[in-house]
Design a protein around this motif. Structure first.
Motif, PDB file in Angstrom:
ATOM      1  N   GLY A 165      33.290 -12.581 -22.793  1.00 49.39           N
ATOM      2  CA  GLY A 165      33.149 -14.010 -22.522  1.00 49.39           C
ATOM      3  C   GLY A 165      31.869 -14.377 -21.790  1.00 49.39           C
ATOM      4  N   LEU A 166      30.859 -13.520 -21.875  1.00 46.86           N
ATOM      5  CA  LEU A 166      29.596 -13.822 -21.196  1.00 46.86           C
ATOM      6  C   LEU A 166      28.459 -13.861 -22.225  1.00 46.86           C
ATOM      7  CD1 LEU A 166      29.842 -11.361 -18.183  1.00 46.86           C
ATOM      8  CD2 LEU A 166      30.112 -13.830 -18.072  1.00 46.86           C
ATOM      9  N   SER A 167      27.308 -14.350 -21.780  1.00 46.28           N
ATOM     10  CA  SER A 167      26.106 -14.242 -22.601  1.00 46.28           C
ATOM     11  C   SER A 167      24.946 -13.928 -21.664  1.00 46.28           C
ATOM     12  CB  SER A 167      25.842 -15.536 -23.353  1.00 46.28           C
ATOM     13  OG  SER A 167      25.268 -16.476 -22.478  1.00 46.28           O
ATOM     14  N   GLU A 168      23.792 -13.623 -22.277  1.00 41.41           N
ATOM     15  CA  GLU A 168      22.618 -13.308 -21.450  1.00 41.41           C
ATOM     16  C   GLU A 168      22.325 -14.397 -20.421  1.00 41.41           C
ATOM     17  OE1 GLU A 168      18.893 -12.018 -23.240  1.00 41.41           O
ATOM     18  OE2 GLU A 168      20.028 -10.996 -24.819  1.00 41.41           O
ATOM     19  N   ARG A 169      22.639 -15.635 -20.796  1.00 43.96           N
ATOM     20  CA  ARG A 169      22.336 -16.742 -19.889  1.00 43.96           C
ATOM     21  C   ARG A 169      23.152 -16.692 -18.597  1.00 43.96           C
ATOM     22  NH1 ARG A 169      19.593 -20.701 -22.851  1.00 43.96           N
ATOM     23  NH2 ARG A 169      19.670 -20.175 -25.054  1.00 43.96           N
ATOM     24  N   ASP A 170      24.328 -16.060 -18.651  1.00 41.57           N
ATOM     25  CA  ASP A 170      25.160 -15.978 -17.451  1.00 41.57           C
ATOM     26  C   ASP A 170      24.646 -14.938 -16.466  1.00 41.57           C
ATOM     27  OD1 ASP A 170      27.057 -17.889 -18.401  1.00 41.57           O
ATOM     28  OD2 ASP A 170      27.790 -16.332 -19.773  1.00 41.57           O
ATOM     29  N   LEU A 171      23.703 -14.100 -16.936  1.00 42.05           N
ATOM     30  CA  LEU A 171      23.151 -13.046 -16.091  1.00 42.05           C
ATOM     31  C   LEU A 171      21.716 -13.410 -15.739  1.00 42.05           C
ATOM     32  CD1 LEU A 171      25.561 -11.597 -17.376  1.00 42.05           C
ATOM     33  CD2 LEU A 171      24.029  -9.788 -18.096  1.00 42.05           C
ATOM     34  N   ARG A 172      21.190 -12.750 -14.711  1.00 35.73           N
ATOM     35  CA  ARG A 172      19.749 -12.867 -14.496  1.00 35.73           C
ATOM     36  C   ARG A 172      19.137 -11.612 -15.096  1.00 35.73           C
ATOM     37  NH1 ARG A 172      20.101 -13.253  -8.457  1.00 35.73           N
ATOM     38  NH2 ARG A 172      17.839 -13.173  -8.401  1.00 35.73           N
ATOM     39  N   VAL A 173      18.750 -11.745 -16.367  1.00 32.21           N
ATOM     40  CA  VAL A 173      18.282 -10.568 -17.092  1.00 32.21           C
ATOM     41  C   VAL A 173      16.843 -10.239 -16.706  1.00 32.21           C
ATOM     42  CG1 VAL A 173      17.711  -9.667 -19.375  1.00 32.21           C
ATOM     43  CG2 VAL A 173      19.830 -10.934 -19.029  1.00 32.21           C
ATOM     44  N   VAL A 174      16.601  -8.961 -16.440  1.00 30.41           N
ATOM     45  CA  VAL A 174      15.249  -8.485 -16.145  1.00 30.41           C
ATOM     46  C   VAL A 174      14.863  -7.511 -17.251  1.00 30.41           C
ATOM     47  CG1 VAL A 174      13.797  -7.377 -14.436  1.00 30.41           C
ATOM     48  CG2 VAL A 174      15.827  -8.615 -13.709  1.00 30.41           C
ATOM     49  N   ASN A 175      13.730  -7.753 -17.866  1.00 25.17           N
ATOM     50  CA  ASN A 175      13.277  -6.894 -18.947  1.00 25.17           C
ATOM     51  C   ASN A 175      12.548  -5.674 -18.389  1.00 25.17           C
ATOM     52  OD1 ASN A 175      12.402  -5.881 -21.412  1.00 25.17           O
ATOM     53  ND2 ASN A 175      10.580  -7.174 -21.437  1.00 25.17           N
ATOM     54  N   LEU A 176      13.119  -4.498 -18.561  1.00 31.02           N
ATOM     55  CA  LEU A 176      12.468  -3.276 -18.066  1.00 31.02           C
ATOM     56  C   LEU A 176      12.592  -2.177 -19.106  1.00 31.02           C
ATOM     57  CD1 LEU A 176      13.796  -3.073 -14.393  1.00 31.02           C
ATOM     58  CD2 LEU A 176      11.493  -3.642 -15.110  1.00 31.02           C
ATOM     59  N   ASP A 177      11.550  -1.370 -19.249  1.00 27.91           N
ATOM     60  CA  ASP A 177      11.657  -0.241 -20.167  1.00 27.91           C
ATOM     61  C   ASP A 177      12.431   0.892 -19.489  1.00 27.91           C
ATOM     62  OD1 ASP A 177       9.782   0.668 -18.395  1.00 27.91           O
ATOM     63  OD2 ASP A 177       8.528   1.619 -19.903  1.00 27.91           O
ATOM     64  N   THR A 178      12.734   1.938 -20.270  1.00 22.45           N
ATOM     65  CA  THR A 178      13.712   2.915 -19.808  1.00 22.45           C
ATOM     66  C   THR A 178      13.393   3.494 -18.418  1.00 22.45           C
ATOM     67  OG1 THR A 178      14.031   3.442 -22.102  1.00 22.45           O
ATOM     68  CG2 THR A 178      15.014   4.938 -20.527  1.00 22.45           C
ATOM     69  N   GLY A 179      12.204   4.025 -18.259  1.00 21.02           N
ATOM     70  CA  GLY A 179      11.873   4.645 -16.977  1.00 21.02           C
ATOM     71  C   GLY A 179      11.906   3.650 -15.819  1.00 21.02           C
ATOM     72  N   SER A 180      11.347   2.464 -16.044  1.00 22.91           N
ATOM     73  CA  SER A 180      11.303   1.455 -14.977  1.00 22.91           C
ATOM     74  C   SER A 180      12.708   0.997 -14.610  1.00 22.91           C
ATOM     75  CB  SER A 180      10.492   0.243 -15.425  1.00 22.91           C
ATOM     76  OG  SER A 180       9.266   0.636 -15.951  1.00 22.91           O
ATOM     77  N   LEU A 181      13.566   0.965 -15.617  1.00 25.98           N
ATOM     78  CA  LEU A 181      14.941   0.543 -15.387  1.00 25.98           C
ATOM     79  C   LEU A 181      15.677   1.554 -14.501  1.00 25.98           C
ATOM     80  CD1 LEU A 181      16.969  -0.754 -18.337  1.00 25.98           C
ATOM     81  CD2 LEU A 181      17.685   1.401 -17.444  1.00 25.98           C
ATOM     82  N   ASP A 182      15.430   2.831 -14.737  1.00 26.79           N
ATOM     83  CA  ASP A 182      16.013   3.850 -13.869  1.00 26.79           C
ATOM     84  C   ASP A 182      15.502   3.687 -12.441  1.00 26.79           C
ATOM     85  OD1 ASP A 182      17.170   4.778 -16.128  1.00 26.79           O
ATOM     86  OD2 ASP A 182      15.976   6.602 -16.301  1.00 26.79           O
TER      87      ASP A 182
END
Lengths: 260, 363, 290
Positions: free
Chosen positions: B167-184
């Motif tokens: 029941g959620l969408s990306e808009r309900d989150l504060r999405v941060v775009n990060l590539d794999t290493g940066s995300l870790d």
């Protein structure tokens, strides 16, 4: 022999103060547990990563491949840069014709050219060398333009009195007089070329040996020890290249001092 | 100059089309087959062991297949993955590509003439991790939180589906775009509240830097990502027999990996790509390897690609909607499995990931 | 300015024959007439020849399909995307985000770079301590900086600004330091004769003499800022010009990449021109000072 001795005894210890001090603090804070050592890893992690890297046999093939691309790109980019810079700096026509385009294009990130570079040259060594050459070209061209335009009109007049021909004018007067700026450009180009060499290993996708591998793998797997080791490796080799260049620069500028 | 070149290519394509209708023995052999893989190699000499494709490559089965005809295989591994492979395909620098679902859909939507000829490692699991002391316990708790996702990759589409199911969408989150290493790194430093990614999160957990809050593993196979082998139209129509043989080598790898007895060696080879064997075993614990490495272009595979095609168009990742049914070409796989006497070895699965019992293999 | 705006303003479906008369016209004009009018407008026109030729080549290449449309989008498509993105406000917000990142980085990286450059140029002692470390650190690859900076700064704006600042510092330090180191000793001797104190030496001798190098460094700093902006926005961002370009490449929509290139080029030229104006003003002041 005496050269080496002189070199060792005259070794300037002051340059080591900063890194050694940093290393001491780093060791201390990680050993004392003041920081999260899973994030800020102790130096021993870096040494472990280094050991693993050097024993895996990737070093020499990586070094050879990266240095080859770096030097090829640097030489190519610098030669074209000096030629282009002299032309634009000396000829008002060339300046009017190509100047505005050049000053616009220089702002466009090298990254933006990647799709086009990979289109024309593929993803392999040719493309990587071109990428490195492009990054070396701009500072050299800029420095040359700056230097050549700065050659005083009076000096040129004198040369005319001595009836220098165009070639003498260029090689005996203009380029030597512009050499400090050209060399500053070359110095920057050497650094950029090296950064671009590693960058191209990351950005131009074709896998192959290269010194950037350690950093790239470390980053992808978030292995801080490997990242730091990789950066030191790349940084120190870049530093060594620079030392060699500085020695050459000192020689060139000394020659200029005598000549003028 | 260019025009004549294109004319020549055109003639070749026409000739190729004519050849497809002929018996395969009469076909000319290509001099070189250029295969691109959207993943980097590791080490020196370069290793690539991922999936059943990597096993077949490591065992030299592609070369073996073409050795007697003197056909050269040219391998290109792309660190930048998807986009670079698409650029190379556009440029006619590759004949085959091993690619994830979204990049190949994007390539197809922009007009690349390719065919999907075999699945190669399907159902890659997804994980949601948080810092160890986080209060987030489920997907629903993500509302309003800073969540790292590698946008523009096939990860994003799976995340969207998981969110939608809750029941959620990306808009309900504060999405941060990060590539794999940066995300870790972001999870480890608590710069984000949570992150969606794959097996890398398990290794972060083992370092004590994260905990896994959610995984689709063992619950819903539709929340997964797929990989497939593609061939260019040009190559496939000119050299259908050679195309079949490439698929054959891949199927051989898949068959080998699917056998219980080869598991220890399989995991050992896979672990050379950087993730510990224990993590790989954990990641693949929910299903038998045989299911994950099935090369079949079954209903499950097609429905996944259809989902990706629809979602990527809706999100404007792709400019045109890709039609999947006409993109999939099962002839080469069917022929390859027949030659290997492996038809019926893998059982097709339906769109929900449940085995289909009534239909014969691959059809 | 001229080149960039010509790309933006030129109508996209340009007939391929257009630049040729343009070329003939401007050469004719300049060679035949030498009036003031022609001088003024002819100069601008010559600068346009090359971009127009390139545009024509681009259009021709696209219409002849020399390169696949996916990799070299035709000018018309780029124009259309540019108009669309500008109209929707997306492009403007991307530019605003990137400019603020560049601005802060330039402020931070620029001041650190100038300080370091001056310190090492003026004091041999400081140089001996700092320069070797600087030279090693300057060559650390951006790819490696990112994970380390995340550890210290998280993933917000601080990360992006610090990463770009690092890239800016390098050319500024090198140019500043070299500019000062290359000042002829004679000039400094004169200062000694006049018994200038340090601030006076800096203001009256060092800065004026090193000014061209200083500005060269600043300009290259701006360039480097753009380069690394793309890198930084590639790894950790969801807005900005760099992100737009990365996104475009990821999705094989290279018209977005070209739109990004045009924006970067145009802004870069604006920054360049403003730096030149400042430099010219300072040069005047420099002449007054002597």
């Amino acid at each position: 022999m005496s050269f080496i001795q002189k070199h060792i005894t005259h070794r300037d210890w002051r340059g080591f103060v900063l890194p050694v001090g940093f290393l001491v603090i780093w060791t201390a804070v990680t050993a004392a547990g003041w920081v999260n050592t899973k994030l800020i890893v102790p130096p021993s992690d870096v040494i472990a990563a280094a050991y693993k890297y050097f024993t895996s046999g990737t070093f020499f093939s990586g070094l050879g491949a990266s240095l080859g691309r770096d030097l090829a790109g640097f030489v190519l980019g610098s030669l074209v840069g000096v030629a282009f810079g002299s032309l634009v700096g000396l000829s008002r026509w060339a300046n009017r014709l190509a100047g505005p385009t050049f000053h616009t294009l220089k702002h466009i990130s090298l990254f933006a050219w990647l799709p086009l570079i990979s289109t024309w040259l593929g993803q392999g060594d040719g493309a990587k060398i071109f990428f490195v050459a492009l990054s070396a070209f701009y500072p050299v061209a800029l420095g040359t333009i700056e230097g050549v335009q700065g050659v005083a009109r009076a000096q040129v007049e004198v040369a005319r009195v001595y009836a220098f021909n165009a070639r003498q004018l260029l090689f005996k007067l203009v380029l030597p007089a512009a050499s400090p700026q050209i060399i500053a450009g070359l110095h920057l180009a050497l650094i950029y070329a090296w950064l671009a060499t590693i960058g191209s290993e990351y950005l131009l996708a074709k896998s192959g040996p290269g010194l950037g591998d350690a950093v790239i793998q470390g980053k992808t797997a978030f292995n801080v020890g490997l990242v730091v080791f990789g950066m030191l490796l790349v940084g120190l080799i870049g530093y060594a290249l620079n030392r060699i260049a500085l020695r050459a620069e000192a020689r060139v500028l000394r020659w200029r001092g005598r000549a003028s | 100059m260019k025009n004549t070149l294109f004319k020549q290519i055109g003639t070749l394509v026409l000739a190729g089309l004519a050849l497809t209708a002929m018996p395969t023995q009469a076909e000319a052999q290509p001099k070189v087959i250029r295969i691109g893989v959207a993943a980097p190699t590791v080490g020196n000499p370069p290793l690539f062991t991922l999936g059943s494709f990597g096993i077949a490559y490591t065992k030299g089965w592609f070369e073996e297949e073409f050795k007697k005809d003197g056909v050269k295989l040219e391998w290109t591994y792309f660190k930048g993955a998807g986009p670079a492979v698409n650029e190379a395909l556009t440029n006619h620098q590759l004949d085959f590509a091993l690619q994830g679902d979204l990049p190949s859909v994007i390539g197809r939507s922009s007009g690349l003439k390719t065919r999907l000829i075999a699945a190669a490692t399907v159902r890659t699991n997804i994980y949601l991790a948080t810092p160890p002391d986080s209060s987030i316990k489920s997907i629903k708790d993500l509302k309003g939180k800073r969540v790292a996702i590698f946008l523009g990759t096939n990860m994003q589409l799976v995340v969207d589906r998981i969110l939608a199911a809750n029941g959620l969408s990306e808009r309900d989150l504060r999405v941060v775009n990060l590539d794999t290493g940066s995300l870790d790194a972001a999870i480890a430093t608590k710069s984000v509240d949570a992150a969606f990614s794959f097996i890398d999160l398990l290794s972060l957990r083992d370092k004590g830097l994260a905990k896994i809050v959610y995984t689709n593993r063992g619950s819903d196979p539709t929340f997964t990502r797929q990989n497939a082998l593609l061939v260019t139209d040009e190559f496939a129509s000119q050299y259908p027999a050679a195309t079949t043989r490439v698929v054959k080598a891949l199927a051989r790898g898949a068959h080998w990996v699917s056998q219980e007895a080869n598991q220890p060696e399989t995991f050992l080879l896979w672990s050379k790509m950087g993730f510990a064997e224990s993590l790989l075993r954990e990641d693949l614990s929910a299903e038998p390897l045989k299911a994950v490495q099935s090369p079949l272009l079954d209903a499950f595979f097609v429905s996944r690609y259809k989902d990706v095609a629809a979602a990527s168009y809706q999100l404007k990742l792709a400019r045109n909607k890709v039609e999947v049914d006409s993109w999939v070409d099962r002839r080469y796989l069917t022929e390859a499995l027949k030659q290997l006497q492996l038809d019926g070895f893998w059982s097709p699965v339906d769109a929900a990931g449940k085995p289909v019992t009534t239909v014969a293999s691959g059809k | 300015m001229t080149a960039a705006s010509s790309i933006e303003k030129a109508p996209p479906p340009l007939p391929t024959s257009l630049p040729a008369p343009g070329l003939r016209l401007s050469t004719l004009r300049i060679t035949a007439l030498a009036g003031d009018f022609v001088k003024r407008f002819g100069l601008a026109a010559t600068g346009l020849i090359l971009p127009l030729l390139l545009l024509a080549l681009w259009q021709h290449a696209a219409s002849q399909h020399w390169i696949a449309e996916q990799l070299l989008p035709p000018p018309a498509l780029v124009w259309q995307s540019l108009v669309e993105l500008w109209g929707s406000g997306d492009l403007r917000s991307h530019i605003a985000v990137s400019l603020s990142r560049i601005g802060w980085s330039f402020l931070i990286g620029g001041s650190v770079g100038l300080a370091l450059g001056f310190a090492m140029g003026l004091s041999r002692q400081l140089k001996a301590y700092l320069f070797p470390t600087f030279e090693v650190v300057a060559q650390f690859p951006v790819v490696g900086w990112i994970p380390l900076l995340i550890i210290f700064f998280g993933i917000g704006e601080a990360l992006k600004i610090s990463a770009i600042s690092i890239a800016i510092v390098v050319p500024i330090v090198i140019n500043t330091y070299k500019g000062i180191a290359n000042i002829p000793n004679a000039l400094l001797d004169v200062a000694r004769v006049y018994r200038f104190d340090l601030p006076q030496v800096i203001a009256r001798v060092v800065v004026p003499a090193a000014l061209p190098s200083l500005f060269n460094g600043l300009r290259q700093g701006v360039m480097q800022a753009w380069l690394s902006l793309v890198f930084v926005e590639l790894l950790a961002a969801s807005e900005g010009i760099g992100y737009l370009m990365v996104w475009g490449r990821q999705l094989l929509q290279l018209d977005l990449v070209v739109v990004g290139m045009i924006a970067v080029g145009a802004i870069g030229v604006l920054l360049d021109v403003s730096l030149r104006l400042v430099e010219a003003r300072l040069q005047r002041w420099r002449k007054v000072a002597f």
